[in-house]
Design an enzyme around this catalytic site. Structure first.
Site, PDB file in Angstrom:
ATOM      1  N   ARG A  21       0.862  -1.180   0.000  1.00 41.66           N
ATOM      2  CA  ARG A  21       0.000   0.000   0.000  1.00 41.66           C
ATOM      3  C   ARG A  21       0.902   1.235   0.000  1.00 41.66           C
ATOM      4  NH1 ARG A  21      -2.087   0.656   5.454  1.00 41.66           N
ATOM      5  NH2 ARG A  21      -0.691   2.436   5.563  1.00 41.66           N
TER       6      ARG A  21
ATOM      7  N   HIS B  55      -3.575   4.347   4.801  1.00 36.48           N
ATOM      8  CA  HIS B  55      -4.702   3.406   4.906  1.00 36.48           C
ATOM      9  C   HIS B  55      -5.969   4.054   4.375  1.00 36.48           C
ATOM     10  CE1 HIS B  55      -7.272   0.289   6.528  1.00 36.48           C
ATOM     11  NE2 HIS B  55      -7.977   1.202   7.154  1.00 36.48           N
TER      12      HIS B  55
ATOM     13  N   TYR C 280       4.412   5.594  11.246  1.00 34.96           N
ATOM     14  CA  TYR C 280       4.743   4.205  11.584  1.00 34.96           C
ATOM     15  C   TYR C 280       5.525   3.482  10.488  1.00 34.96           C
ATOM     16  CZ  TYR C 280       0.460   3.526   8.779  1.00 34.96           C
ATOM     17  OH  TYR C 280      -0.492   3.560   7.791  1.00 34.96           O
TER      18      TYR C 280
END
Length: 375
Positions: free
Chosen positions: A266, A270, A279
């Site tokens: 990805r 998100h 992160y």
């Protein structure tokens, strides 16, 4: 017999222990399992797959832009996952039926979703703008993994109808930790349901890496349920097409379910409410940028003289045209009357719904009384 190329000892986050037909630099690689399933994919067909992926990426970017401009409430980007979505969706027949999460934009477009279908739900104008019967895709599921149960139920219905069709369940690596997925695979294996489980392993379940969820590749879980599996390069559109054709053929011909783990990445957040820089390491993103699904197809097409400026401009024009229609559908949308939100909840009239409609109508009418009083 388990159909998988990943050794038992392969680390869960390995990107090399996968079946692959196109290398990251565009080299065509042989594979004794997959080659036969894409033997008909000639240069024009491969150009078509590239066109689909390029258009998908452009529409995805348009969705992000519309959200940033305040025109959409949310958008779940799929940049980097184009090969998984287009390759698998192009393997489906019209009579097959897909059950997806909220990120499978490429599946929606491939199955015939309209520009309005793409944006009106994310704008909050409708429960679901797509007609499942028309596009062969169920209403996208927000509850993580729940669509796998729906897909198996639909597949069991196919069995009872005696149809030569299959259902596809799309879900992410994070869903593999949900009980619904395990229950769906139990039922699928037990009843030999004609369903294909496609796990898009994009490495991150929001901010949790896949290595925290499993010590082995996710494809290794399926054989424990009695379901054969294959682990493919999810950034290789040819491998995704071949693996899905194999799995769907198995399902349609009565051999039972199959499981595909498509190892991809990805590239974006998100959703547009997420900040992946909190992160995710920049070096990881750079690593995956070198494995871009569009770049490898372009490199291969150029190597065989099938990609030139004329084709590039043609694809860009097609993408611009669709994005213009998507933007128009979004900006021209008009919020329906509030009571219409109850119109399509049930197929038949329902007493409880009638009561809700009455109460909502009274609530809305109270605002008119307040305005008259102020006047």
């Amino acid at each position: 017999m388990v159909y998988t190329l990943a050794p038992v000892t392969a680390p869960v986050d390995s990107v090399e222990d996968v079946a692959r037909l196109l290398s990251p630099d565009g080299t065509r690689l042989p594979d004794r399992h997959l080659d036969a399933w894409v033997a008909d994919v000639d240069p024009p067909a491969l150009r078509g797959l590239y066109r689909d992926m390029a258009v998908l990426r452009r529409v995805d970017a348009e969705g992000v832009a519309l959200q940033r401009q305040g025109q959409l409430g949310l958008w779940p980007p799929c940049r980097g996952q184009e090969a998984t979505q287009i390759g698998s969706a192009r393997a489906m027949r019209r009579e097959d039926f897909a059950f997806t999460s909220y990120r499978e934009l490429g599946v929606f477009l491939t199955r015939g979703a309209t520009p309005a279908d793409v944006v009106l739900t994310w704008r909050g104008e409708t429960h679901s703008s797509m007609d499942p019967a028309q596009v062969g895709v169920a209403i996208p599921q927000i509850i993580i993994g729940a669509q796998t149960v729906h897909a198996v139920g639909y597949a069991m219905g196919i069995q009872r109808d005696g149809a030569e069709a299959a259902s596809m369940a799309y879900f992410g690596d994070g869903a593999m930790s949900e009980g619904d997925v395990g229950e769906a695979m139990v039922f699928a294996a037990t009843f030999g349901a004609p369903v294909v489980f496609l796990c898009t392993n994009n490495q991150w379940a929001i901010s949790e890496p896949v290595s925290l969820q499993s010590r082995i590749p996710l494809s290794r879980r399926a054989p424990g349920y009695g379901i054969p599996s294959i682990r493919v390069d999810g950034n290789d559109v040819l491998a995704c097409l071949a693996a899905t054709r194999w799995a769907l053929d198995r399902a349609r011909t009565g051999a039972g379910p199959a499981f595909i783990e498509a190892v991809t990445y990805r590239m974006g957040p998100h959703t547009t409410s997420d900040d992946p820089t909190r992160y995710r390491d920049a070096a990881e993103l750079a690593f995956w940028e070198q494995r871009d699904p569009l770049a490898r197809v372009e490199a291969h097409l150029r190597s065989i003289g099938e990609f030139d400026d004329v084709f590039r401009d043609e694809v860009a024009a097609a993408a611009d045209e669709l994005c213009g229609a998507v933007r128009t559908a979004c900006l021209d949308a008009r919020t329906p009357e509030p009571l219409t939100m109850l119109d399509d909840v049930y197929a038949e009239p329902h007493p409880a719904l009638d009561l809700q409609r009455e109460r909502l109508g009274a609530y809305l009418a109270s605002f008119a009384d307040d305005e008259e009083a102020r006047a």
